[in-house]
Enzyme design. Structure first.
Site, PDB file in Angstrom:
ATOM      1  N   GLY A 147       0.628  -0.957   0.561  1.00 30.39           N
ATOM      2  CA  GLY A 147      -0.023  -0.161   0.085  1.00 30.39           C
ATOM      3  C   GLY A 147       0.668   1.287  -0.093  1.00 30.39           C
ATOM      4  O   GLY A 147       2.535   1.501  -0.146  1.00 30.39           O
ATOM      5  N   SER A 148       0.233   1.919  -0.202  1.00 31.76           N
ATOM      6  CA  SER A 148       0.708   3.675  -0.587  1.00 31.76           C
ATOM      7  C   SER A 148       1.708   3.913   1.503  1.00 31.76           C
ATOM      8  O   SER A 148       2.755   4.543   1.056  1.00 31.76           O
ATOM      9  CB  SER A 148      -0.379   5.070  -0.423  1.00 31.76           C
ATOM     10  OG  SER A 148      -1.323   4.565   0.605  1.00 31.76           O
ATOM     11  N   GLY A 173       0.322  -1.480   6.845  1.00 33.03           N
ATOM     12  CA  GLY A 173      -0.852   0.342   6.598  1.00 33.03           C
ATOM     13  C   GLY A 173      -2.225  -0.447   7.248  1.00 33.03           C
ATOM     14  O   GLY A 173      -2.415  -1.991   7.306  1.00 33.03           O
ATOM     15  N   ASP A 209      -6.551   0.155   6.473  1.00 26.97           N
ATOM     16  CA  ASP A 209      -7.839   1.030   5.562  1.00 26.97           C
ATOM     17  C   ASP A 209      -8.297   1.502   6.959  1.00 26.97           C
ATOM     18  O   ASP A 209      -8.965   2.641   6.139  1.00 26.97           O
ATOM     19  CB  ASP A 209      -8.907   0.249   4.400  1.00 26.97           C
ATOM     20  CG  ASP A 209      -7.931  -0.101   3.398  1.00 26.97           C
ATOM     21  OD1 ASP A 209      -7.008   0.628   2.542  1.00 26.97           O
ATOM     22  OD2 ASP A 209      -7.778  -1.373   3.176  1.00 26.97           O
ATOM     23  N   GLY A 257      -7.152  -4.472   3.083  1.00 24.42           N
ATOM     24  CA  GLY A 257      -7.626  -5.109   1.814  1.00 24.42           C
ATOM     25  C   GLY A 257      -7.822  -4.403   0.518  1.00 24.42           C
ATOM     26  O   GLY A 257      -8.273  -4.416  -0.733  1.00 24.42           O
ATOM     27  N   GLY A 299      -6.180  -3.064  -0.942  1.00 21.66           N
ATOM     28  CA  GLY A 299      -5.442  -2.772  -2.747  1.00 21.66           C
ATOM     29  C   GLY A 299      -5.091  -4.188  -2.977  1.00 21.66           C
ATOM     30  O   GLY A 299      -5.024  -4.398  -3.662  1.00 21.66           O
ATOM     31  N   GLU A 315      -1.477 -10.695   3.091  1.00 18.97           N
ATOM     32  CA  GLU A 315      -1.105 -10.186   4.264  1.00 18.97           C
ATOM     33  C   GLU A 315      -1.336 -10.529   4.821  1.00 18.97           C
ATOM     34  O   GLU A 315      -0.629 -11.052   5.824  1.00 18.97           O
ATOM     35  CB  GLU A 315      -1.834  -8.435   3.949  1.00 18.97           C
ATOM     36  CG  GLU A 315      -1.636  -7.194   2.299  1.00 18.97           C
ATOM     37  CD  GLU A 315      -2.548  -6.245   2.815  1.00 18.97           C
ATOM     38  OE1 GLU A 315      -1.901  -5.883   2.494  1.00 18.97           O
ATOM     39  OE2 GLU A 315      -3.600  -6.493   3.602  1.00 18.97           O
ATOM     40  N   LYS A 343      -7.151   7.126   9.508  1.00 19.12           N
ATOM     41  CA  LYS A 343      -7.343   5.714   8.940  1.00 19.12           C
ATOM     42  C   LYS A 343      -8.426   5.231  10.606  1.00 19.12           C
ATOM     43  O   LYS A 343      -8.368   3.978  10.804  1.00 19.12           O
ATOM     44  CB  LYS A 343      -6.494   4.560   8.494  1.00 19.12           C
ATOM     45  CG  LYS A 343      -5.848   5.497   7.354  1.00 19.12           C
ATOM     46  CD  LYS A 343      -6.858   5.165   6.653  1.00 19.12           C
ATOM     47  CE  LYS A 343      -6.611   5.630   5.192  1.00 19.12           C
ATOM     48  NZ  LYS A 343      -5.053   4.212   4.251  1.00 19.12           N
TER      49      LYS A 343
END
Length: 223
Positions: free
Chosen positions: A33-34, A84, A86, A97, A99, A105, A123
């Site tokens: 993820g970012s 990370g 969400d 999830g 991504g 993961e 988040k």
């Protein structure tokens, strides 16, 4: 007045603050993820022996930095897994999830001695699932059958168009679930035939959350 001008600056700050919670040397489990991408760029500082990646995208990024990526089947355990989320709540339960890497993961996190979650404060939530849909990875032939079961649980499943997971499966994003007991719901959805796994991480929650807020970094544990 925020210490950070953008959300990306918060993500970078959380990633940097996480480094002290990760082992130097050894083998690290790395999420997707970012926010994790900012961390990956800092990992050469840890002089890792190797990493176990939760997605092909993460593996590619690690390799570009010269970090060896090893197959999890050759690793008994990991000192830490970093990723990370969400959404994350005060129990350290998470929804992941966004991504589409939730299954890998969850698998990599399962062999780690601790789970370090890095997020910005957008988040952090009081209750999971109110604002972010719950991703569910599903074997394609079971899509309709699983969707009907999810509706019976009170959810509104939506097929994520054009997305195929690294495992060759599809994603249903489930809106409007009332996640009052994350552990029970994680088990219930995972028991639906055709479900690979769902994005609730409550059976194996985060050990610590590194949260970037307007005022700086906060380290939070389960309450």
């Amino acid at each position: 007045m925020s210490l950070y001008a953008t959300q990306d600056e918060k993500k970078q700050a959380a990633a940097k603050a996480a480094l002290k919670h990760l082992p130097k040397g050894g083998i690290l489990g790395v999420g997707t993820g970012s926010t994790v991408n900012f961390l990956i760029d800092l990992l050469p500082e840890l002089q890792l022996e190797a990493a176990v990646a939760s997605s092909q995208a993460t593996a590619d990024r690690l390799k570009k930095l010269g970090i060896e990526v090893v197959d999890m089947n050759h690793v008994g355990s990991l000192d830490a897994y970093v990723d990370g989320a969400d959404e994350i709540d005060r129990h350290m339960h998470m929804i992941k999830g966004g991504g589409a890497a939730l299954t890998r993961e969850k698998i990599v996190a399962s062999i780690a001695k601790k789970f370090v979650c890095i997020v910005d404060d957008s988040k952090w939530v009081d209750q999971l699932g109110r604002d972010f849909p719950l991703p569910v990875e599903v074997i394609p032939m079971a899509r309709s059958a699983v969707a009907r079961k999810l509706v019976s649980l009170g959810g509104d499943p939506v097929y994520r168009e054009g997305v195929v997971t690294d495992n060759g499966n599809i994603i249903l994003d489930v809106f409007n679930l009332n996640i009052l007991n994350a552990i029970d719901l994680e088990k219930t959805i995972n028991n639906i035939p055709g479900v690979v796994t769902n994005g609730i991480f409550a059976l194996n929650p985060a050990t610590i959350a590194i949260v970037a807020t307007n005022d700086g970094i906060e380290e939070r544990t389960a309450q």
